[in-house]
Write an enzyme that holds these catalytic residues in place. Structure first.
Site, PDB file in Angstrom:
ATOM      1  CD  GLU A 133      -3.495  -0.871   2.169  1.00  0.00           C
ATOM      2  OE1 GLU A 133      -3.999  -0.962   1.919  1.00  0.00           O
ATOM      3  OE2 GLU A 133      -2.283  -0.470   3.492  1.00  0.00           O
ATOM      4  CB  CYS A 146       3.056   6.980   2.752  1.00  0.00           C
ATOM      5  SG  CYS A 146       3.340   6.463   4.421  1.00  0.00           S
ATOM      6  CB  CYS A 157       5.547  -1.788  16.342  1.00  0.00           C
ATOM      7  SG  CYS A 157       7.738  -1.273  15.875  1.00  0.00           S
ATOM      8  CB  CYS A 160       2.377  -0.653  14.109  1.00  0.00           C
ATOM      9  SG  CYS A 160       2.774  -0.770  11.911  1.00  0.00           S
ATOM     10  CB  SER A 250       9.977   6.795   9.309  1.00  0.00           C
ATOM     11  OG  SER A 250      10.056   6.761  10.695  1.00  0.00           O
ATOM     12  CB  SER A 272       8.934   5.198  14.948  1.00  0.00           C
ATOM     13  OG  SER A 272       8.341   5.361  13.975  1.00  0.00           O
ATOM     14  CG  HIS A 274       6.662   5.458  18.985  1.00  0.00           C
ATOM     15  ND1 HIS A 274       5.413   6.381  18.450  1.00  0.00           N
ATOM     16  CD2 HIS A 274       6.733   4.875  17.925  1.00  0.00           C
ATOM     17  CE1 HIS A 274       5.789   6.533  16.934  1.00  0.00           C
ATOM     18  NE2 HIS A 274       6.390   5.300  16.625  1.00  0.00           N
ATOM     19  CG  ASN A 349      -4.237   7.424  13.069  1.00  0.00           C
ATOM     20  OD1 ASN A 349      -5.317   8.069  13.197  1.00  0.00           O
ATOM     21  ND2 ASN A 349      -2.931   7.476  12.499  1.00  0.00           N
ATOM     22  CB  CYS A 392       0.322   7.272  10.876  1.00  0.00           C
ATOM     23  SG  CYS A 392       2.209   6.509  11.958  1.00  0.00           S
TER      24      CYS A 392
END
Length: 420
Positions: A133, A146, A157, A160, A250, A272, A274, A349, A392
């Protein structure tokens, strides 16, 4: 508005959109599997491919430069369009090579204008086609693409969606660059500015794909060589020609590769993070058990070219009751002391089966206030494309199932060989 577009049909929730992808794009997978592609080759490799096809060595470099410009600046999909290349050579190229795009399986357009493409990459060797994607996020004065670097991911993760899909394989430089070319095709972002239905795109000299972020599926630093080649093509002044300052890689914290990324690719770095402590980050980003926060931040402090003008972006997903307290914010500020940085606060998200909730908006704003008062820019990223799972942490493909079947078939074949 949500639009789903595939090779054979188009359904629209409440408004018409441009017609389906043109036939050359949809039918490209089989052709690309039959012939080697010139997309994704560095200039010397492109020249070598021409020599192997019968082009005189003394001409190959010049011809490679011409083809390079047609591929990346003009975005042509047919060798016949390369008008300053001789007719006989164009015929030879069409016979021996392909510059076809991946197949667009679906195109979804969010109510906020975000676009997500599911792209099917042709089979490689004895393997099968895989899907990834790619997401385009339009903003005022810019457009961010992206891009994915792997099919699936090894890092698991916990917040994710991609992490729930095990790694199928790395993408090639061709497949990474092709994501950029497909986006520019669909948006009419090549010189001439036409969408697939022939409509002109009024860009007033600006570019619709002005920024690239390697924040799609996968960990880019676990596919370093292919990502490097792709990003050097993207930043080449005679190719896609994006400034390296407009390209961001990233990483979840592959410490040994961070310095190489700065030295050999030279793009902007995002990390990343977090969490502000190892105990929490071990759960959110299991890679932290191998490369804990102290080692990661040491690598960030040594990132080549780091300065106030070229800051590292630290990504911080806001998870309710997990990492969003005022004490977490103060710990984060202490942790990043002395590192030129920007902190992107990302509202979580949701995705099917996720075990987390997004922090309340008041909590996110209070967190941002603490970080801002310490002198760090901490923009709150506006969620984009949530209604089409394009935001994200929401990307995933179905190629995992395909891989499982391949693995079972291979195990059966091996077992049969052992019995013989």
């Amino acid at each position: 508005m949500t639009v789903v577009l595939d090779a054979t049909r188009q359904t629209t929730a409440d408004a018409p959109v441009a017609g389906p992808a043109p036939a050359p794009v949809v039918a490209s997978a089989a052709r690309a599997a039959e012939k080697p592609s010139l997309i994704g080759l560095e200039r010397p490799a492109l020249a070598s491919a021409l020599v192997a096809a019968g082009v005189a060595e003394r001409q190959a470099r010049m011809r490679a430069n011409q083809i390079w410009q047609w591929l990346y600046h003009y975005g042509v999909t047919d060798f016949a369009a390369m008008t300053n290349v001789g007719k006989d050579l164009r015929a030879l190229l069409a016979e021996r090579f392909t510059i076809a795009r991946p197949e667009i399986v679906t195109e979804q357009i969010s109510s906020d204008g975000t676009r997500k493409w599911l792209l099917r990459m042709p089979a490689r060797g004895a393997g099968r086609p895989v899907e990834v994607e790619t997401v385009y996020i339009p903003e005022v004065g810019r457009g961010t693409l992206c891009v994915s670097s792997q099919v699936g991911c090894t890092l698991t993760c916990s917040f994710c969606h991609t992490g729930t899909q095990t790694l199928v394989r790395n993408l090639t430089a061709e497949e990474i660059v092709a994501q950029v070319l497909v986006a520019r095709d669909r948006l009419g972002d090549h010189p001439g500015g036409r969408t697939p239905d022939g409509a002109m795109v009024p860009t007033e000299g600006s570019r619709l794909v002005s920024n690239i972020v390697m924040m799609g599926m996968g960990e880019p630093l676990y596919n370093f060589d292919e990502v490097k080649t792709a990003l050097l093509i993207a930043s080449d002044g005679e190719g896609i020609a994006l400034s390296r300052r407009r390209i961001t890689l990233s990483t979840s914290g592959v410490v040994p590769m961070i310095a190489r990324a700065g030295e050999e690719i030279g793009v902007s770095l995002a990390v990343s993070l977090h969490a502000a402590n190892d105990a929490t980050r071990d759960v959110l980003v299991p890679l932290n058990k191998k490369y804990p926060i102290a080692e990661l931040l040491d690598a960030c402090r040594r990132y080549p070219g780091l300065s106030n003008a070229r800051r590292i972006t630290f990504e911080y997903v806001m998870l309710k009751g997990v990492n969003d307290s005022p004490s977490d914010a103060r710990a984060l500020v202490r942790l990043l002391k002395g590192i030129p940085a920007k902190i992107n606060l990302i509202p979580f998200n949701p995705w099917p089966g996720s075990g987390y909730e997004c922090s309340d908006w008041e909590t996110i704003e209070a967190f941002a206030d603490i970080v801002n008062e310490a002198g760090y820019a901490s923009p709150i990223r506006t969620p984009r494309g949530r209604d089409i799972l394009a935001a994200c942490g929401q990307l995933k493909s179905e190629s995992q199932r395909m891989r499982a079947r391949e693995r079972l078939a291979l195990e059966a074949m091996v077992a049969g060989s052992d019995e013989d």
